[in-house]
Design an enzyme around this catalytic site. Sequence first.
Site, mmCIF file in Angstrom:
data_model
loop_
_atom_site.group_PDB
_atom_site.id
_atom_site.type_symbol
_atom_site.label_atom_id
_atom_site.label_comp_id
_atom_site.label_asym_id
_atom_site.label_seq_id
_atom_site.Cartn_x
_atom_site.Cartn_y
_atom_site.Cartn_z
ATOM 1 N N LYS A 107 42.898 34.177 36.551
ATOM 2 C CA LYS A 107 42.972 33.934 35.110
ATOM 3 C C LYS A 107 44.405 34.007 34.608
ATOM 4 O O LYS A 107 44.803 33.241 33.735
ATOM 5 C CB LYS A 107 42.112 34.969 34.365
ATOM 6 C CG LYS A 107 40.632 34.621 34.397
ATOM 7 C CD LYS A 107 39.817 35.681 33.691
ATOM 8 C CE LYS A 107 39.643 36.896 34.554
ATOM 9 N NZ LYS A 107 38.776 37.921 34.005
ATOM 10 N N ARG A 159 36.385 36.872 48.262
ATOM 11 C CA ARG A 159 36.519 36.038 47.077
ATOM 12 C C ARG A 159 36.695 34.578 47.493
ATOM 13 O O ARG A 159 37.054 34.282 48.622
ATOM 14 C CB ARG A 159 37.643 36.515 46.172
ATOM 15 C CG ARG A 159 39.030 36.472 46.771
ATOM 16 C CD ARG A 159 40.032 37.233 45.897
ATOM 17 N NE ARG A 159 40.287 36.565 44.643
ATOM 18 C CZ ARG A 159 40.130 37.129 43.443
ATOM 19 N NH1 ARG A 159 39.711 38.375 43.343
ATOM 20 N NH2 ARG A 159 40.400 36.480 42.345
ATOM 21 N N GLU A 219 36.099 40.638 32.938
ATOM 22 C CA GLU A 219 37.013 41.161 31.924
ATOM 23 C C GLU A 219 37.296 40.009 30.966
ATOM 24 O O GLU A 219 37.677 38.923 31.412
ATOM 25 C CB GLU A 219 38.312 41.630 32.597
ATOM 26 C CG GLU A 219 39.231 42.280 31.592
ATOM 27 C CD GLU A 219 40.571 42.724 32.162
ATOM 28 O OE1 GLU A 219 40.781 42.606 33.383
ATOM 29 O OE2 GLU A 219 41.405 43.167 31.356
HETATM 30 P P1 ATP Z 1 41.148 36.979 37.976
HETATM 31 O O1 ATP Z 1 42.123 37.444 39.003
HETATM 32 O O2 ATP Z 1 40.944 35.525 37.961
HETATM 33 O O3 ATP Z 1 41.411 37.545 36.629
HETATM 34 P P2 ATP Z 1 39.269 39.045 38.224
HETATM 35 O O4 ATP Z 1 38.620 39.497 39.470
HETATM 36 O O5 ATP Z 1 40.302 39.896 37.629
HETATM 37 O O6 ATP Z 1 39.778 37.586 38.476
HETATM 38 P P3 ATP Z 1 37.097 39.632 36.498
HETATM 39 O O7 ATP Z 1 36.795 39.110 35.156
HETATM 40 O O8 ATP Z 1 37.499 41.046 36.616
HETATM 41 O O9 ATP Z 1 38.226 38.703 37.104
HETATM 42 O O10 ATP Z 1 35.944 39.285 37.524
HETATM 43 C C1 ATP Z 1 34.578 39.376 37.287
HETATM 44 C C2 ATP Z 1 33.880 39.320 38.616
HETATM 45 O O11 ATP Z 1 34.152 38.077 39.253
HETATM 46 C C3 ATP Z 1 34.356 40.405 39.550
HETATM 47 O O12 ATP Z 1 33.237 41.024 40.130
HETATM 48 C C4 ATP Z 1 35.188 39.692 40.555
HETATM 49 O O13 ATP Z 1 35.129 40.317 41.797
HETATM 50 C C5 ATP Z 1 34.556 38.292 40.582
HETATM 51 N N1 ATP Z 1 35.542 37.291 40.979
HETATM 52 C C6 ATP Z 1 36.725 37.022 40.413
HETATM 53 N N2 ATP Z 1 37.391 36.071 41.085
HETATM 54 C C7 ATP Z 1 36.596 35.711 42.127
HETATM 55 C C8 ATP Z 1 36.726 34.778 43.207
HETATM 56 N N3 ATP Z 1 37.807 34.016 43.348
HETATM 57 N N4 ATP Z 1 35.709 34.688 44.086
HETATM 58 C C9 ATP Z 1 34.605 35.445 43.951
HETATM 59 N N5 ATP Z 1 34.421 36.336 42.961
HETATM 60 C C10 ATP Z 1 35.406 36.484 42.057
HETATM 61 MG MG MG Z 2 40.594 41.536 36.598
#
Ligand code: ATP
Ligand code: MG
Length: 560
Positions: free
Chosen positions: A268, A258, A32
């Site tokens: 983020k 994760r 995202e």
């Molecule tokens: P954040 O909470 O940091 O915003 P998010 O999961 O909302 O993380 P996205 O941009 O939606 O961020 O994530 C893109 C991809 O990265 C998703 O498939 C998510 O599962 C993966 N991802 C995000 N954080 C992690 C992590 N700590 N370890 C492994 N994969 C991750």
């Molecule tokens: Mg997200």
Amino acid sequence: MTDTEGGDFIRDIIRKDLEAGATPIVTRFPPEPNGYLHIGHAKSICLNFGVAEEFGGVCHLRFDDTNPAKEDVEYIESIQEDLRWLGFDWGDHLHFASDYFEQLYDWALHLIEAGNAYVDDLSADEIREYRGTLTEPGRNSPHRDRSPSENATLFEQMRNGDFPDGAKVLRAKIDMSSGNINLRDPVLYRIMRTTHPRTGNTWNIYPNYDFAHGQSDAIEGVTHSLCTLEFADHRPLYDWLLNNLPVPGHPRQYEFARLNLTYTMLSKRRLMQLVVDGHVDGWDDPRMPTISGLHRRGIPAAAIRDFAQRIGLTKSNSTVEYALLEHCARELLNKTAQRRMAVLRPLKIVIENYPEGDGELLDAVNNPENEADGMRQVPFSKEIYIEHDDFMEDPPKKFFRLGPGREVRLRYAYFLTCREAIKDGAGKIVELRCTYDPETRGGNAPDGRKVKATLHWVSAAHAKPAEVRLYDHLFTSENPGANDDISSDINPDSLEVLQNCQLEPALADAPLDETLQYERLGYFCPDTTSTPDKLVFNRTVGLRDVWARMQKQAANSKGR
Ligand code: ATP
Ligand code: MG
């Protein structure tokens, strides 16, 4: 193609699918664009792009740009830059969920017509209240039984902007008493009259993650939709939507744990807070666990890929030591980094018996781990700098470096003996008077006598001054923000700026993306703000390997 024997449960699944005659695999990385990528994302990136490459498939980059209130082109650009730097290529598969808005809208109408979705007037709070809890079933909304034609009209009016934000939503009609709360008539669309970075003001409604994600996967022919564990409970909804829509395929979702890392946080939202509150110098501050921060700090992309591989994939959450990431960087840099000499806290030495003038050039090895890196010449002259803490006026027993009357080796140069320490009015040592042995050029004595220490040094007349920034963990706690107040866990000493460090002249030409070893001190790289007039270096990692020590201790305690 690289080795496909390597094992984890996802690769096992893919291997079986391929053996069963599946078509080439398609994966995707779906960020995202609401912030910069962090090292947690690198785990997902290395997995998605990694398996595509290993199994002869492709990996798409798809922006999940369904929430224009939080998204920005700055992030769309930085994410692509970070991915490229990490070494991954999506070819012409750059996609956006927003490319599919029209198709998604049609599919929402399809659900409405089949009696599988309805427009609800409940407020967000009411929806939450009606949803029930883990132990209590939810209640049906009073608007649940609207006719398909009424729903279609209302949904079109939502799209046209006839209602204010939040006035209505579109919900799937599934089961308000389901044991899985995600199936209790989840919201699919909300009204948000916000300008979108790509579709502008075309839309007044936006699909939410659950409605956009699986359908986007299906449109792109994704075969394996790999995501983190928190989406496991969403999988029944993912499958329900695909089963109830005329989609071109049915991707399978698999979940893995994760990445969590000590002394930092991978979210983020929270990293954004550090930036906004001014705790760091932007998303790419070298203390940030962002890809751009690690890059600016000098951690090589290959070390991040190695780290991702070593942590492996599991189905249960755990926390990885930050020291492992540093260990990966150190191990790689030890093999690849060019060695240079630099003095961080200079103490001047005048070599009394060395001739006045320009001095001489001495041969130095660029990298003892790689002969192909060859040699360079380092200027030596009558006045040099050494590290202030390489001298002690009254050295304790185990201090083998310089002291009054002691002899040491200057790396690649000569044996040197300290004759006198000069002090300022306050009693602080400001200069050493020494003599050298001209017979020891190159660092060995023809009479075979030994010294116990070899010091690095820089010729004062040739040295390039620089600012050097030393970093420590951004947080004092291994698990910062546990109580939601991150500011109390901030390490006040995470940045130390040293001015007037003295570098060997070759360091003035170090390219921005190269991390080098300062002999005896650690690995350093030029900061993005460094210019020929004002050199600025970041310490990437020190030489001391905390991870290796932790492993050793663990092994010892097991052996006992
Ligand atoms: P954040 O909470 O940091 O915003 P998010 O999961 O909302 O993380 P996205 O941009 O939606 O961020 O994530 C893109 C991809 O990265 C998703 O498939 C998510 O599962 C993966 N991802 C995000 N954080 C992690 C992590 N700590 N370890 C492994 N994969 C991750
Ligand atoms: Mg997200």
